[in-house]
Design an enzyme around this catalytic site. Sequence first.
Site, PDB file in Angstrom:
ATOM      1  N   SER A   1      46.326  52.499  52.051  1.00  0.00           N
ATOM      2  CA  SER A   1      45.936  53.618  52.920  1.00  0.00           C
ATOM      3  C   SER A   1      46.474  53.399  54.328  1.00  0.00           C
ATOM      4  O   SER A   1      46.941  54.329  54.980  1.00  0.00           O
ATOM      5  CB  SER A   1      44.409  53.746  52.966  1.00  0.00           C
ATOM      6  OG  SER A   1      43.900  54.067  51.693  1.00  0.00           O
TER       7      SER A   1
ATOM      8  N   ARG B   1      46.803  44.859  43.416  1.00  0.00           N
ATOM      9  CA  ARG B   1      48.238  45.054  43.648  1.00  0.00           C
ATOM     10  C   ARG B   1      48.912  43.685  43.538  1.00  0.00           C
ATOM     11  O   ARG B   1      48.864  43.053  42.517  1.00  0.00           O
ATOM     12  CB  ARG B   1      48.468  45.701  45.014  1.00  0.00           C
ATOM     13  CG  ARG B   1      48.056  47.156  45.060  1.00  0.00           C
ATOM     14  CD  ARG B   1      48.012  47.665  46.472  1.00  0.00           C
ATOM     15  NE  ARG B   1      47.056  46.875  47.242  1.00  0.00           N
ATOM     16  CZ  ARG B   1      46.631  47.172  48.448  1.00  0.00           C
ATOM     17  NH1 ARG B   1      47.083  48.234  49.060  1.00  0.00           N
ATOM     18  NH2 ARG B   1      45.753  46.408  49.069  1.00  0.00           N
TER      19      ARG B   1
ATOM     20  N   HIS C   1      45.092  54.651  44.375  1.00  0.00           N
ATOM     21  CA  HIS C   1      43.667  54.751  44.009  1.00  0.00           C
ATOM     22  C   HIS C   1      43.492  55.693  42.817  1.00  0.00           C
ATOM     23  O   HIS C   1      42.751  55.408  41.878  1.00  0.00           O
ATOM     24  CB  HIS C   1      42.845  55.341  45.167  1.00  0.00           C
ATOM     25  CG  HIS C   1      42.753  54.498  46.392  1.00  0.00           C
ATOM     26  ND1 HIS C   1      43.045  54.985  47.648  1.00  0.00           N
ATOM     27  CD2 HIS C   1      42.398  53.209  46.563  1.00  0.00           C
ATOM     28  CE1 HIS C   1      42.856  54.025  48.545  1.00  0.00           C
ATOM     29  NE2 HIS C   1      42.470  52.935  47.913  1.00  0.00           N
TER      30      HIS C   1
ATOM     31  N   LYS D   1      37.165  47.026  58.397  1.00  0.00           N
ATOM     32  CA  LYS D   1      38.054  48.159  58.686  1.00  0.00           C
ATOM     33  C   LYS D   1      37.395  49.200  59.582  1.00  0.00           C
ATOM     34  O   LYS D   1      36.194  49.442  59.474  1.00  0.00           O
ATOM     35  CB  LYS D   1      38.441  48.866  57.384  1.00  0.00           C
ATOM     36  CG  LYS D   1      39.361  48.063  56.494  1.00  0.00           C
ATOM     37  CD  LYS D   1      39.731  48.840  55.240  1.00  0.00           C
ATOM     38  CE  LYS D   1      40.640  48.022  54.328  1.00  0.00           C
ATOM     39  NZ  LYS D   1      40.791  48.647  53.008  1.00  0.00           N
TER      40      LYS D   1
END
Length: 162
Positions: free
Chosen positions: A128, A90, A17, A41
């Site tokens: 994360s 990514r 990040h 999430k």
Amino acid sequence: MKTAVCPGSFDPVTMGHLDIIERAAGIFDRVIVAVLHNARKTTWFSVEERMDLLTKATSHLPNVEVDSSSMLLADYAAKRNVMVVVKGLRAVSDFEHEFQMALINRKLNPTLDTVFLNSGERFQYLSSSAVKEVGLLGGDISDFIPSVILGDIYAKIRKGEM
Ligand code: PNS
């Protein structure tokens, strides 16, 4: 004055990040890093904790502001008069979901464009959730997390508050 918003859950902010935020801060005059809600999430850290970690991790970047909102990204950007969203991409696996979000956001707010920065090659594999799992199971996460917040992450793991 060109402003961009870097949205995310940032649970917690990783080196990946930070790489995107630093590069966005070099391209735009001002970058708002916005902690937003991701309905897919559940998080370890509260919104306040995530903002605090981001504030520490970006303290060397004078044109970066940390904020949070429970609004839709499209509405938040309109409220803050921002017309550009910056996101990191990514692997190819990120693409489909990010592409969908970019199109939905533009449908909801036709002034909003999404710009993708490819994640640095050193951070392609970082997420994360992977960092949290490695940390929780006693692995070394010092290459994955900005050094100024490493202590906070380990403290959270020690307290077992997740
Ligand atoms: O770091 P993440 O979890 O990949 O970030 C996703 C995030 C928080 C940017 C996304 O879920 C979001 O924009 N949430 C705000 C609510 C919203 O606008 N949802 C509609 C997305 S199409």
